[in-house]
Design a protein around this motif. Structure first.
Motif, PDB file in Angstrom:
ATOM      1  N   GLN A  53       0.831  -1.197   0.000  1.00 23.12           N
ATOM      2  CA  GLN A  53       0.000   0.000   0.000  1.00 23.12           C
ATOM      3  C   GLN A  53       0.868   1.250   0.000  1.00 23.12           C
ATOM      4  O   GLN A  53       0.628   2.177  -0.751  1.00 23.12           O
ATOM      5  N   TRP A 107       0.323  -1.584  -6.679  1.00 25.01           N
ATOM      6  CA  TRP A 107      -1.027  -2.120  -6.776  1.00 25.01           C
ATOM      7  C   TRP A 107      -1.072  -3.497  -7.413  1.00 25.01           C
ATOM      8  O   TRP A 107      -1.911  -4.307  -7.041  1.00 25.01           O
ATOM      9  N   ALA A 125      -0.283  -5.954  -4.676  1.00 24.58           N
ATOM     10  CA  ALA A 125      -1.396  -6.002  -3.720  1.00 24.58           C
ATOM     11  C   ALA A 125      -2.549  -6.823  -4.280  1.00 24.58           C
ATOM     12  O   ALA A 125      -3.125  -7.664  -3.585  1.00 24.58           O
ATOM     13  N   LEU A 126      -2.890  -6.598  -5.542  1.00 26.31           N
ATOM     14  CA  LEU A 126      -3.966  -7.374  -6.169  1.00 26.31           C
ATOM     15  C   LEU A 126      -3.609  -8.851  -6.235  1.00 26.31           C
ATOM     16  O   LEU A 126      -4.450  -9.715  -5.988  1.00 26.31           O
ATOM     17  N   LEU A 142      -4.065 -10.420  -2.825  1.00 27.27           N
ATOM     18  CA  LEU A 142      -5.490 -10.569  -2.514  1.00 27.27           C
ATOM     19  C   LEU A 142      -6.077 -11.767  -3.255  1.00 27.27           C
ATOM     20  O   LEU A 142      -6.861 -12.536  -2.691  1.00 27.27           O
ATOM     21  N   SER A 182      -7.936  -6.302   4.392  1.00 28.96           N
ATOM     22  CA  SER A 182      -7.246  -6.753   3.177  1.00 28.96           C
ATOM     23  C   SER A 182      -7.705  -5.947   1.970  1.00 28.96           C
ATOM     24  O   SER A 182      -6.894  -5.467   1.177  1.00 28.96           O
ATOM     25  N   CYS A 196      -5.587  -3.040  -0.233  1.00 30.42           N
ATOM     26  CA  CYS A 196      -5.439  -3.223  -1.674  1.00 30.42           C
ATOM     27  C   CYS A 196      -6.033  -2.031  -2.434  1.00 30.42           C
ATOM     28  O   CYS A 196      -5.441  -1.538  -3.397  1.00 30.42           O
TER      29      CYS A 196
END
Length: 79
Positions: free
Chosen positions: A3, A8, A11-12, A15, A29, A33
């Protein structure tokens, strides 16, 4: 870390990996994200995650809404 660094994509990816290792994504979470997407100027992805939260029965909170507002503001998506 993802973050703060506006990473990104990472992060994706994290997830998306969570169900495969038997972890359930929660509001924290998703918010983290979404903030990574916001920091990376990916407002469309942030709003897509907002929609995913409803589909996955994840309750939204003040941070969720604030992140969406800031993402739209950064993307100049006020209408």
């Amino acid at each position: 870390v993802c973050q703060k660094g506006a990473q990104w994509k990472s992060a994706l990816g994290l997830l998306q990996e969570m169900p495969g290792i038997r972890l359930s994504a929660d509001v924290i979470s998703y918010n983290m994200c979404m903030q990574a997407c916001e920091d990376g100027s990916q407002w469309q992805l942030a709003l897509g995650l907002y929609d995913d939260m409803s589909c996955n029965a994840v309750h939204k909170n003040e941070i969720t809404f604030g992140t969406c507002i800031v993402a739209c503001e950064k993307g100049k998506q006020w209408r």
